[in-house]
Design an enzyme around this catalytic site. Structure first.
Site, PDB file in Angstrom:
ATOM      1  N   HIS A 169      42.392  26.689  75.622  1.00  5.54           N
ATOM      2  CA  HIS A 169      43.035  27.088  76.866  1.00  5.54           C
ATOM      3  C   HIS A 169      44.544  26.905  76.826  1.00  5.54           C
ATOM      4  O   HIS A 169      45.302  27.754  77.275  1.00  5.54           O
ATOM      5  CB  HIS A 169      42.487  26.302  78.058  1.00  5.54           C
ATOM      6  CG  HIS A 169      43.193  26.632  79.330  1.00  5.54           C
ATOM      7  ND1 HIS A 169      44.216  25.857  79.843  1.00  5.54           N
ATOM      8  CD2 HIS A 169      43.084  27.687  80.158  1.00  5.54           C
ATOM      9  CE1 HIS A 169      44.672  26.418  80.944  1.00  5.54           C
ATOM     10  NE2 HIS A 169      43.999  27.531  81.152  1.00  5.54           N
ATOM     11  N   HIS A 170      45.018  25.775  76.333  1.00  4.36           N
ATOM     12  CA  HIS A 170      46.461  25.633  76.183  1.00  4.36           C
ATOM     13  C   HIS A 170      46.791  24.645  75.071  1.00  4.36           C
ATOM     14  O   HIS A 170      45.942  23.846  74.650  1.00  4.36           O
ATOM     15  CB  HIS A 170      47.144  25.231  77.504  1.00  4.36           C
ATOM     16  CG  HIS A 170      46.956  23.804  77.922  1.00  4.36           C
ATOM     17  ND1 HIS A 170      46.377  23.444  79.117  1.00  4.36           N
ATOM     18  CD2 HIS A 170      47.303  22.642  77.325  1.00  4.36           C
ATOM     19  CE1 HIS A 170      46.358  22.127  79.225  1.00  4.36           C
ATOM     20  NE2 HIS A 170      46.917  21.612  78.149  1.00  4.36           N
ATOM     21  N   MET A 177      46.529  22.306  88.835  1.00  7.63           N
ATOM     22  CA  MET A 177      47.905  21.931  88.527  1.00  7.63           C
ATOM     23  C   MET A 177      48.827  22.918  89.216  1.00  7.63           C
ATOM     24  O   MET A 177      48.415  24.015  89.602  1.00  7.63           O
ATOM     25  CB  MET A 177      48.161  21.935  87.023  1.00  7.63           C
ATOM     26  CG  MET A 177      47.410  20.887  86.242  1.00  7.63           C
ATOM     27  SD  MET A 177      47.902  20.892  84.498  1.00  7.63           S
ATOM     28  CE  MET A 177      46.873  19.560  83.867  1.00  7.63           C
ATOM     29  N   HIS A 211      43.825  21.801  74.736  1.00  7.06           N
ATOM     30  CA  HIS A 211      42.810  21.764  75.792  1.00  7.06           C
ATOM     31  C   HIS A 211      41.706  22.737  75.409  1.00  7.06           C
ATOM     32  O   HIS A 211      41.917  23.936  75.354  1.00  7.06           O
ATOM     33  CB  HIS A 211      43.466  22.158  77.123  1.00  7.06           C
ATOM     34  CG  HIS A 211      42.496  22.327  78.259  1.00  7.06           C
ATOM     35  ND1 HIS A 211      42.879  22.830  79.481  1.00  7.06           N
ATOM     36  CD2 HIS A 211      41.172  22.062  78.372  1.00  7.06           C
ATOM     37  CE1 HIS A 211      41.830  22.876  80.278  1.00  7.06           C
ATOM     38  NE2 HIS A 211      40.785  22.418  79.622  1.00  7.06           N
ATOM     39  N   TYR A 250      40.461  17.321  75.966  1.00  7.99           N
ATOM     40  CA  TYR A 250      41.843  17.342  75.500  1.00  7.99           C
ATOM     41  C   TYR A 250      41.873  16.596  74.165  1.00  7.99           C
ATOM     42  O   TYR A 250      41.528  15.417  74.096  1.00  7.99           O
ATOM     43  CB  TYR A 250      42.769  16.650  76.504  1.00  7.99           C
ATOM     44  CG  TYR A 250      43.100  17.497  77.713  1.00  7.99           C
ATOM     45  CD1 TYR A 250      44.366  18.066  77.844  1.00  7.99           C
ATOM     46  CD2 TYR A 250      42.167  17.729  78.711  1.00  7.99           C
ATOM     47  CE1 TYR A 250      44.689  18.847  78.949  1.00  7.99           C
ATOM     48  CE2 TYR A 250      42.473  18.512  79.812  1.00  7.99           C
ATOM     49  CZ  TYR A 250      43.737  19.064  79.921  1.00  7.99           C
ATOM     50  OH  TYR A 250      44.037  19.831  81.006  1.00  7.99           O
ATOM     51  N   HIS A 284      45.592  26.499  87.437  1.00  5.88           N
ATOM     52  CA  HIS A 284      44.246  26.659  86.901  1.00  5.88           C
ATOM     53  C   HIS A 284      43.490  27.738  87.666  1.00  5.88           C
ATOM     54  O   HIS A 284      44.097  28.656  88.214  1.00  5.88           O
ATOM     55  CB  HIS A 284      43.525  25.315  86.901  1.00  5.88           C
ATOM     56  CG  HIS A 284      44.033  24.359  85.851  1.00  5.88           C
ATOM     57  ND1 HIS A 284      43.594  23.068  85.726  1.00  5.88           N
ATOM     58  CD2 HIS A 284      44.971  24.515  84.871  1.00  5.88           C
ATOM     59  CE1 HIS A 284      44.215  22.466  84.724  1.00  5.88           C
ATOM     60  NE2 HIS A 284      45.060  23.333  84.194  1.00  5.88           N
ATOM     61  N   HIS A 288      52.366  27.596  85.480  1.00  7.67           N
ATOM     62  CA  HIS A 288      51.048  27.108  85.074  1.00  7.67           C
ATOM     63  C   HIS A 288      50.230  26.596  86.253  1.00  7.67           C
ATOM     64  O   HIS A 288      50.678  25.761  87.031  1.00  7.67           O
ATOM     65  CB  HIS A 288      51.207  25.985  84.050  1.00  7.67           C
ATOM     66  CG  HIS A 288      49.899  25.446  83.542  1.00  7.67           C
ATOM     67  ND1 HIS A 288      49.012  26.206  82.808  1.00  7.67           N
ATOM     68  CD2 HIS A 288      49.315  24.233  83.678  1.00  7.67           C
ATOM     69  CE1 HIS A 288      47.947  25.476  82.504  1.00  7.67           C
ATOM     70  NE2 HIS A 288      48.100  24.276  83.031  1.00  7.67           N
TER      71      HIS A 288
END
EC number: 1.14.17.-
Length: 543
Positions: free
Chosen positions: A166-167, A395, A238, A134, A322, A320
């Site tokens: 990823h985000h 998450m 991320h 991150y 994973h 959201h």
């Protein structure tokens, strides 16, 4: 391709054709007895074949997939030969895939020509050769002499890094931030991260892999330029690098379009769901495991009564999870009675996450409650899956875009750990707690193990996992109810029991055939492929 719904078409000797096929579980192709697809038109030249076709959303044919608002995996392929008497020819490498929402394609990218914009962008960040990173960087918004509205935000992903990024989350920071921190980057959640980075807690925008940009509705925008608007923001990216590649340098970010032409309302974001923590745990080997994150009646009552007694209007939702995530619902309750979900996706795709605009805005009132419900599959895993930041962790969150803006940033819950430990036979932990994860004292078989090690040591079976799931959903929960910045509403940290719900609405996707046989797809589905004579479209439930 197994268990896929297929349409194959082309133009043969100037005449377009379209045929309905499907594949069985062994990937064998069959021509469907019921031809459900209707050819609308077709044309062909030296470079392109264009076919447009339509189909009922529900055909009552077991070999056709029901088209809902959930994610659909669409696979395309083409071949230089038309379909002959022996059937379709294998397409070889001329193929691709994309996840779509056929009934909710997202917002338009159209904005007025000449709209001003600014970029929040990494500058050649070296990505560590590790699984999950991150990366945080602080930026300052443009200085404006009067209020403006941000009307569109879109990702700027460096070419070739589409699977790496990823985000991206955008947080509002303390407006009294030290200016020396501007444009400074650092690994997030790191012990040496500058203290000022910890003042950035309120989510302003969220984008995740596979998503496009988001355009705000004509009557709503994100405010900038006033005393309560963001001055400094932190962009969190991320990086997902499971193959541990070395030497990657990234310059991805966000582009924000803004205008002096003000909209009627200021937008806000509320993060709801399960508070990200190791206390959110999933046993291995489970086909279906459900977790629930509560945005409680008590939190919404206190915050909205104080800020907006008439309620807030939700206009978009980002769901959201994973890799273990399979389905997510943002459920809505009023006086313990369930209304239609704010948003849902029964075919969640980790690689396709973006804000879903709601076809009709939804009002959330003081005293309402919300549950973010996530369904997971951990069948191939040998150990516990923990709540956490890594892609391999889990998450369960839903981000609500709404107006008018109120002082509520997070509305979440977390099941109490005591009941979870009691299930595996833990009797006592070592106190005072000086390590994280904390250590078990008794019984002897868990002595001196951390609680995560004890959970992994327990002999999980599908039956035990289901029993654990049933217990966890009934455990008392810790409420998170925080304001913008680092302040909290008084209900924060209070332990309450999950509410007893009076009813549950049946999902709109689960409707008897006889009730929907007349429903038509509201638009035709058209595909444009280069240099092709044979078109295959496959919609499948799983990869």
């Amino acid at each position: 391709m197994s268990s896929s719904d297929i349409v194959i078409g082309g133009v043969l000797n100037g005449s377009p054709y379209l045929l309905d096929y499907y594949t069985d579980s062994n990937r064998k192709v069959h021509k469907d007895v019921l031809q459900s697809y209707q050819l609308l038109y077709g044309r062909e030249n030296n470079t392109h074949t264009v076919l447009a076709f339509s189909r009922n959303l529900q055909t009552c044919d077991d070999n056709d997939k029901v088209i809902t608002g959930s994610t659909v995996r669409v696979i395309w392929a083409f071949h230089a030969e038309d379909v002959g008497m022996s059937g379709p020819v294998y397409h070889g490498t001329n193929r691709g895939r994309k996840s779509l929402r056929l009934l909710n394609p997202g917002t338009s990218s159209s904005i007025p020509a000449g709209t001003a914009f600014f970029d929040l962008q990494n500058k050649e960040v070296p990505v560590p050769h590790k699984d999950t990173t991150y990366w945080c960087q602080i930026f300052k918004f443009p200085e404006l002499k009067k209020k403006h509205h941000i009307i569109r935000i879109e990702p700027k992903i460096q070419k070739g890094h589409e699977n790496l990024v990823h985000h991206i989350l955008l947080y509002q920071c303390d407006s009294n931030l030290n200016k020396s921190e501007i444009d400074r980057g650092h690994e997030c959640y790191h012990p040496n991260m500058p203290d000022s980075f910890f003042t950035c807690e309120t989510v302003l925008f969220a984008w995740a892999i596979g998503g496009e940009g988001f355009t705000y509705p004509p009557h709503v925008g994100m405010s900038m330029g006033t005393s309560i608007d963001p001055v400094y923001v932190q962009m969190e990216i991320h990086f997902d690098n499971p193959s541990l590649q070395r030497g990657i340098v990234d310059s991805s970010g966000l582009r924000l379009y803004y205008s002096p032409s003000l909209r009627r309302y200021d937008a806000g974001v509320i993060e709801t769901g399960v508070w990200v923590s190791l206390y959110h745990m999933l046993p291995p080997g489970m086909q279906d495991y459900i977790t629930e994150g509560h945005c409680t009646q008590e939190c919404l009552q206190e915050s909205l009564d104080s800020e907006m007694p008439s309620g807030i209007h939700v206009f978009a939702v980002l769901l959201h999870a994973h890799l273990a995530g399979r389905a997510i619902r943002a459920r809505h309750f009023r006086q313990q009675v369930e209304l239609q979900p704010l948003a849902s996706d029964d075919q969640f795709d980790f690689n396709f996450q973006e804000f879903q605009p709601l076809s009709q805005e939804r009002i959330v009132l003081p005293g309402d409650s919300l549950i973010t419900e996530c369904r997971y599959n951990t069948k191939g895993r040998m150990n516990m899956t923990w709540g956490g930041l890594s892609t391999r962790d889990e998450m369960c969150l839903s981000y609500l875009l709404y107006y008018p803006r109120v002082n509520l940033a997070r509305c979440e819950s977390l099941p109490e750990i005591t009941g979870q430990l009691k299930f595996i036979g833990v009797k006592e932990i070592q106190e005072p707690v000086t390590t994280w994860p904390f250590v078990i004292k008794s019984p002897k078989k868990y002595s001196n193990l951390s609680f995560t090690e004890a959970m992994d040591k327990y002999k999980w079976t599908r039956k035990r996992g289901k029993a654990f799931n049933d217990i966890v959903r009934k455990l008392p929960m810790n409420v998170r109810c925080s304001k913008i910045g680092q302040d909290e509403w008084s209900i924060q940290g209070v332990i309450i029991s999950p509410p007893e719900l009076k009813s549950e609405k049946t999902s709109a996707a689960v409707v008897a055939c006889r009730n929907v046989s007349g429903i038509q797809c509201g638009c035709s589905l058209a595909l444009l492929l280069t240099a092709c004579l044979l078109l295959i479209l496959q919609t499948c439930l799983h990869l």
